[in-house]
Every structure is written in structure tokens, then in C-alpha cells.
Motif scaffolding. Structure first.
Motif, PDB file in Angstrom:
ATOM      1  N   ALA A 100      -4.508   4.639   0.012  1.00 22.53           N
ATOM      2  CA  ALA A 100      -3.203   5.309  -0.039  1.00 22.53           C
ATOM      3  C   ALA A 100      -2.048   4.318  -0.136  1.00 22.53           C
ATOM      4  O   ALA A 100      -0.904   4.732  -0.304  1.00 22.53           O
ATOM      5  CB  ALA A 100      -3.022   6.189   1.199  1.00 22.53           C
ATOM      6  N   GLY A 101      -2.358   3.014  -0.049  1.00 25.69           N
ATOM      7  CA  GLY A 101      -1.306   2.010  -0.100  1.00 25.69           C
ATOM      8  C   GLY A 101      -1.521   1.003  -1.204  1.00 25.69           C
ATOM      9  O   GLY A 101      -1.112   1.212  -2.350  1.00 25.69           O
ATOM     10  N   VAL A 102      -2.193  -0.102  -0.877  1.00 24.98           N
ATOM     11  CA  VAL A 102      -2.383  -1.195  -1.822  1.00 24.98           C
ATOM     12  C   VAL A 102      -3.080  -0.733  -3.098  1.00 24.98           C
ATOM     13  O   VAL A 102      -2.648  -1.066  -4.213  1.00 24.98           O
ATOM     14  CB  VAL A 102      -3.191  -2.349  -1.176  1.00 24.98           C
ATOM     15  CG1 VAL A 102      -3.543  -3.402  -2.220  1.00 24.98           C
ATOM     16  CG2 VAL A 102      -2.391  -2.973  -0.038  1.00 24.98           C
ATOM     17  N   GLU A 103      -4.172   0.032  -2.953  1.00 24.17           N
ATOM     18  CA  GLU A 103      -4.920   0.441  -4.144  1.00 24.17           C
ATOM     19  C   GLU A 103      -4.084   1.324  -5.061  1.00 24.17           C
ATOM     20  O   GLU A 103      -4.143   1.196  -6.291  1.00 24.17           O
ATOM     21  CB  GLU A 103      -6.205   1.167  -3.740  1.00 24.17           C
ATOM     22  CG  GLU A 103      -7.241   0.256  -3.108  1.00 24.17           C
ATOM     23  CD  GLU A 103      -8.593   0.935  -2.943  1.00 24.17           C
ATOM     24  OE1 GLU A 103      -8.850   1.953  -3.622  1.00 24.17           O
ATOM     25  OE2 GLU A 103      -9.397   0.445  -2.131  1.00 24.17           O
ATOM     26  N   PHE A 108      -5.507  -0.197  -8.311  1.00 24.45           N
ATOM     27  CA  PHE A 108      -6.908  -0.506  -8.077  1.00 24.45           C
ATOM     28  C   PHE A 108      -7.771   0.750  -7.971  1.00 24.45           C
ATOM     29  O   PHE A 108      -8.992   0.653  -7.809  1.00 24.45           O
ATOM     30  CB  PHE A 108      -7.076  -1.330  -6.800  1.00 24.45           C
ATOM     31  CG  PHE A 108      -6.443  -2.688  -6.865  1.00 24.45           C
ATOM     32  CD1 PHE A 108      -6.211  -3.314  -8.079  1.00 24.45           C
ATOM     33  CD2 PHE A 108      -6.084  -3.356  -5.700  1.00 24.45           C
ATOM     34  CE1 PHE A 108      -5.633  -4.580  -8.142  1.00 24.45           C
ATOM     35  CE2 PHE A 108      -5.506  -4.623  -5.746  1.00 24.45           C
ATOM     36  CZ  PHE A 108      -5.278  -5.231  -6.975  1.00 24.45           C
ATOM     37  N   CYS A 109      -7.153   1.908  -8.015  1.00 25.87           N
ATOM     38  CA  CYS A 109      -7.906   3.167  -8.013  1.00 25.87           C
ATOM     39  C   CYS A 109      -7.279   4.099  -9.047  1.00 25.87           C
ATOM     40  O   CYS A 109      -6.133   3.911  -9.468  1.00 25.87           O
ATOM     41  CB  CYS A 109      -7.899   3.822  -6.629  1.00 25.87           C
ATOM     42  SG  CYS A 109      -6.264   4.408  -6.076  1.00 25.87           S
ATOM     43  N   THR A 110      -8.047   5.084  -9.462  1.00 21.03           N
ATOM     44  CA  THR A 110      -7.539   6.049 -10.430  1.00 21.03           C
ATOM     45  C   THR A 110      -6.699   7.101  -9.709  1.00 21.03           C
ATOM     46  O   THR A 110      -6.774   7.245  -8.490  1.00 21.03           O
ATOM     47  CB  THR A 110      -8.685   6.739 -11.170  1.00 21.03           C
ATOM     48  OG1 THR A 110      -9.430   7.546 -10.230  1.00 21.03           O
ATOM     49  CG2 THR A 110      -9.623   5.715 -11.812  1.00 21.03           C
ATOM     50  N   GLU A 111      -5.943   7.856 -10.461  1.00 15.75           N
ATOM     51  CA  GLU A 111      -5.158   8.944  -9.868  1.00 15.75           C
ATOM     52  C   GLU A 111      -6.072   9.981  -9.241  1.00 15.75           C
ATOM     53  O   GLU A 111      -5.768  10.530  -8.164  1.00 15.75           O
ATOM     54  CB  GLU A 111      -4.263   9.581 -10.926  1.00 15.75           C
ATOM     55  CG  GLU A 111      -3.344  10.681 -10.390  1.00 15.75           C
ATOM     56  CD  GLU A 111      -2.322  10.170  -9.365  1.00 15.75           C
ATOM     57  OE1 GLU A 111      -1.840  10.999  -8.563  1.00 15.75           O
ATOM     58  OE2 GLU A 111      -2.010   8.964  -9.372  1.00 15.75           O
ATOM     59  N   GLN A 115      -5.974  11.127  -5.319  1.00 12.17           N
ATOM     60  CA  GLN A 115      -5.804  12.506  -4.872  1.00 12.17           C
ATOM     61  C   GLN A 115      -6.992  12.971  -4.045  1.00 12.17           C
ATOM     62  O   GLN A 115      -6.833  13.713  -3.065  1.00 12.17           O
ATOM     63  CB  GLN A 115      -5.602  13.425  -6.087  1.00 12.17           C
ATOM     64  CG  GLN A 115      -4.339  13.152  -6.886  1.00 12.17           C
ATOM     65  CD  GLN A 115      -3.062  13.306  -6.072  1.00 12.17           C
ATOM     66  OE1 GLN A 115      -3.019  14.035  -5.072  1.00 12.17           O
ATOM     67  NE2 GLN A 115      -2.002  12.609  -6.485  1.00 12.17           N
ATOM     68  N   ALA A 116      -8.196  12.532  -4.420  1.00 11.10           N
ATOM     69  CA  ALA A 116      -9.398  12.907  -3.669  1.00 11.10           C
ATOM     70  C   ALA A 116      -9.342  12.363  -2.246  1.00 11.10           C
ATOM     71  O   ALA A 116      -9.837  12.996  -1.303  1.00 11.10           O
ATOM     72  CB  ALA A 116     -10.643  12.407  -4.387  1.00 11.10           C
ATOM     73  N   PHE A 117      -8.746  11.183  -2.099  1.00 10.02           N
ATOM     74  CA  PHE A 117      -8.636  10.582  -0.767  1.00 10.02           C
ATOM     75  C   PHE A 117      -7.927  11.535   0.193  1.00 10.02           C
ATOM     76  O   PHE A 117      -8.379  11.736   1.337  1.00 10.02           O
ATOM     77  CB  PHE A 117      -7.878   9.261  -0.855  1.00 10.02           C
ATOM     78  CG  PHE A 117      -7.535   8.681   0.498  1.00 10.02           C
ATOM     79  CD1 PHE A 117      -8.465   7.962   1.221  1.00 10.02           C
ATOM     80  CD2 PHE A 117      -6.266   8.883   1.054  1.00 10.02           C
ATOM     81  CE1 PHE A 117      -8.148   7.437   2.470  1.00 10.02           C
ATOM     82  CE2 PHE A 117      -5.950   8.356   2.295  1.00 10.02           C
ATOM     83  CZ  PHE A 117      -6.892   7.645   3.006  1.00 10.02           C
ATOM     84  N   PHE A 118      -6.821  12.117  -0.233  1.00 10.26           N
ATOM     85  CA  PHE A 118      -6.060  13.004   0.650  1.00 10.26           C
ATOM     86  C   PHE A 118      -6.825  14.279   0.979  1.00 10.26           C
ATOM     87  O   PHE A 118      -6.627  14.869   2.040  1.00 10.26           O
ATOM     88  CB  PHE A 118      -4.711  13.336   0.013  1.00 10.26           C
ATOM     89  CG  PHE A 118      -3.752  12.177  -0.002  1.00 10.26           C
ATOM     90  CD1 PHE A 118      -3.208  11.690   1.172  1.00 10.26           C
ATOM     91  CD2 PHE A 118      -3.401  11.559  -1.189  1.00 10.26           C
ATOM     92  CE1 PHE A 118      -2.330  10.614   1.172  1.00 10.26           C
ATOM     93  CE2 PHE A 118      -2.518  10.477  -1.211  1.00 10.26           C
ATOM     94  CZ  PHE A 118      -1.988  10.006  -0.022  1.00 10.26           C
ATOM     95  N   ILE A 167      -1.534 -10.586  -4.072  1.00  9.86           N
ATOM     96  CA  ILE A 167      -0.845  -9.336  -3.742  1.00  9.86           C
ATOM     97  C   ILE A 167       0.479  -9.627  -3.046  1.00  9.86           C
ATOM     98  O   ILE A 167       1.482  -8.935  -3.264  1.00  9.86           O
ATOM     99  CB  ILE A 167      -1.753  -8.443  -2.875  1.00  9.86           C
ATOM    100  CG1 ILE A 167      -2.940  -7.936  -3.701  1.00  9.86           C
ATOM    101  CG2 ILE A 167      -0.971  -7.260  -2.312  1.00  9.86           C
ATOM    102  CD1 ILE A 167      -3.934  -7.112  -2.921  1.00  9.86           C
ATOM    103  N   ASP A 168       0.501 -10.690  -2.216  1.00  6.53           N
ATOM    104  CA  ASP A 168       1.746 -11.066  -1.540  1.00  6.53           C
ATOM    105  C   ASP A 168       2.873 -11.317  -2.537  1.00  6.53           C
ATOM    106  O   ASP A 168       4.040 -10.984  -2.285  1.00  6.53           O
ATOM    107  CB  ASP A 168       1.545 -12.351  -0.724  1.00  6.53           C
ATOM    108  CG  ASP A 168       0.728 -12.113   0.538  1.00  6.53           C
ATOM    109  OD1 ASP A 168       0.526 -10.946   0.895  1.00  6.53           O
ATOM    110  OD2 ASP A 168       0.311 -13.096   1.157  1.00  6.53           O
TER     111      ASP A 168
END
Length: 250
Positions: A100-103, A108-111, A115-118, A167-168
Motif C-alpha cells: 500500500a506504500g512503496v510498491e 512494483f505492483c500492478t493496479e 486493489q486486491a490488497f485492500f 528508493i531513498d
């Protein structure tokens, strides 16, 4: 650290040891999640918490980027094996909330995965709490100016070179994107059984005292000293809509 802060921390170390004794004796399963912006102070917070705890019953989990095989697994699968057993205290220095943040921000992840994460995370955390895991989630928040100063310090301090990552270098440029991702994450995943708490981390020492005090107040253990934990700092607050609108750094 000032003399009074050192005195407070020493008292909190004693309370943390009492807490661990309870975790071991009662077979509790304690899980702490620390999230936050780059340079917000997650590593230092972990070090303070575990300083006097038993390394046998305390585990810190800070995972590297997933392997090709792990990327093909169910997202939560690689985190599951690190969850606490009875008598253990586990700290995730970043967790499944990377999605939900860095990726999200870094692509680093698809849309669809985002959305599946939530859709899945509430069920996942409900399963954890139903199994008896005590789950506490803290987001460490700092201003853009403070982040810039800490990132510059990393580049200049030879003892902090290991903290520098690609990333920093994008943290400041993508500040607004990270803010939007943070806001959505806190709004959508602060559940009744596993709410988010935000810790203002501008002053690291004061934040450590406030966060550890808050943690200790939210877990029952024998011999708790209410006088030590009596000071309730405004630096740690629940991620309610009102607080998110008024307190978070933009």
C-alpha cells in the motif's frame, strides 16, 4: 538524549521486560508493525524496544524484496511464516503494508494487485486476531524538511551508509505520491480489531518514549506501573479521520 528522557526510557525498559515476562509466562502472541516514510526512524525505534529483551523470544522481521518465486505466491504467504508463536514478541520493520506504500508509489505492483490488497488485508488481520495474536500497528510520520535532513545525514555519515538505497533517492521527489498512498492506507485499513496509530517522529527521542508508553498501555501484563505510563503524549494518536486531516504532515 536529555537527562529526563534517559530517566523515562530506563523506566520504560523495565516495563518492557515485565511485558515480555508476561508474554512468555502466559503464552501470548504479540505482533508489532512499524511503518512510515523513509528515514522516519523505524530502525531506531526497533532498537529501543528490544534493547533489554530476550533475543530468544523476540524476533525482528525486515524482509528484502521478494524473490521471483515469492512474487508468484499469494501475497501474504511470505509474511505468514514469521508470525509469532505462543510466548513470542515479533516486530515487523515494514510489513505487508509495503504493497500500500512503496510498491504502489514505485510501481512494483500492478493496479489489480494493489486493489486486491485492500480486499484481502482486513480478512487476513481478522484471522490473525481470531487466532489470539495481539496486533498493534504504528505509522511513523515526519515532515518533508526533516526527511531531507535525515537523508542528507545518511549520505554524509560513514556509519549510516548501509541505510542508503535507490528508493531513498526518490523519497523527496515522490513526496506527494507517498502522502496520497499513506492517507489511503490509513483510512482504509484502520480496522476495529487492528487500528492504526500515528506517531509524530520529528523528535526521535520524544517519539520513542511516547510510542513505547502507548504500546505498554495497550497490552495487559503483571506488575504494570501506572505512574510510569501515566503521561499520555499527543505525539501518538489514533488514525481517525479528524486526526488524519489535522495532524499528518502534508
Amino acid at each position: 538524549m536529555k537527562k529526563e528522557q534517559k530517566k523515562q526510557m530506563q523506566s520504560l525498559y523495565v516495563e518492557l521486560v515485565k511485558l515480555q515476562k508476561e508474554v512468555i509466562a502466559s503464552g501470548l502472541k504479540l505482533l508489532l508493525i512499524l511503518e512510515g516514510r523513509d528515514a522516519a526512524g523505524k530502525d531506531g525505534t526497533v532498537k529501543r524496544i528490544i534493547r533489554h529483551l530476550s533475543p530468544r523470544e523476540t524476533r525482528v522481521v525486515a524482509l528484502n524484496k521478494p524473490s521471483d518465486r515469492q512474487q508468484s505466491q499469494w501475497y501474504f504467504q511470505r509474511f505468514s511464516k514469521f508470525l509469532p508463536a505462543s510466548g513470542e514478541f515479533v516486530i515487523f520493520n515494514r510489513s505487508w503494508y509495503n504493497r500500500a506504500g512503496v510498491e504502489k508509489v514505485m510501481g512494483f505492483c500492478t493496479e489489480a494487485e494493489y486493489q486486491a490488497f485492500f480486499k484481502e488485508v482486513e480478512l487476513f488481520e481478522r484471522m490473525l486476531t481470531d487466532s489470539g495474536i495481539i496486533l498493534l500497528k504504528y505509522y511513523l510520520d515526519i515532515s518533508k524538511e526533516e526527511q531531507a535532513a535525515r537523508l542528507a545525514d545518511r549520505r554524509e555519515d560513514p556509519l549510516k551508509q548501509w541505510k542508503i538505497s535507490p528508493i531513498d533517492e526518490k523519497a523527496q521527489r515522490l513526496w506527494d505520491e507517498y502522502s496520497a498512498a499513506r492517507n489511503k492506507m490509513l483510512r482504509k485499513t484502520s480496522f476495529d480489531r487492528a487500528p492504526w496509530y500515528v506517531a509524530n517522529a520529528e523528535d526521535k527521542n520524544e517519539m520513542h518514549i511516547a510510542l513505547i508508553s502507548h504500546l505498554l498501555r495497550h497490552v495487559e501484563y503483571g506488575g504494570k506501573d501506572p505512574e510510569v505510563l501515566g503521561h499520555k503524549s499527543k505525539l501518538v494518536y489514533p488514525a481517525t479521520q479528524e486526526h488524519l486531516e489535522q495532524e499528518l504532515y502534508r
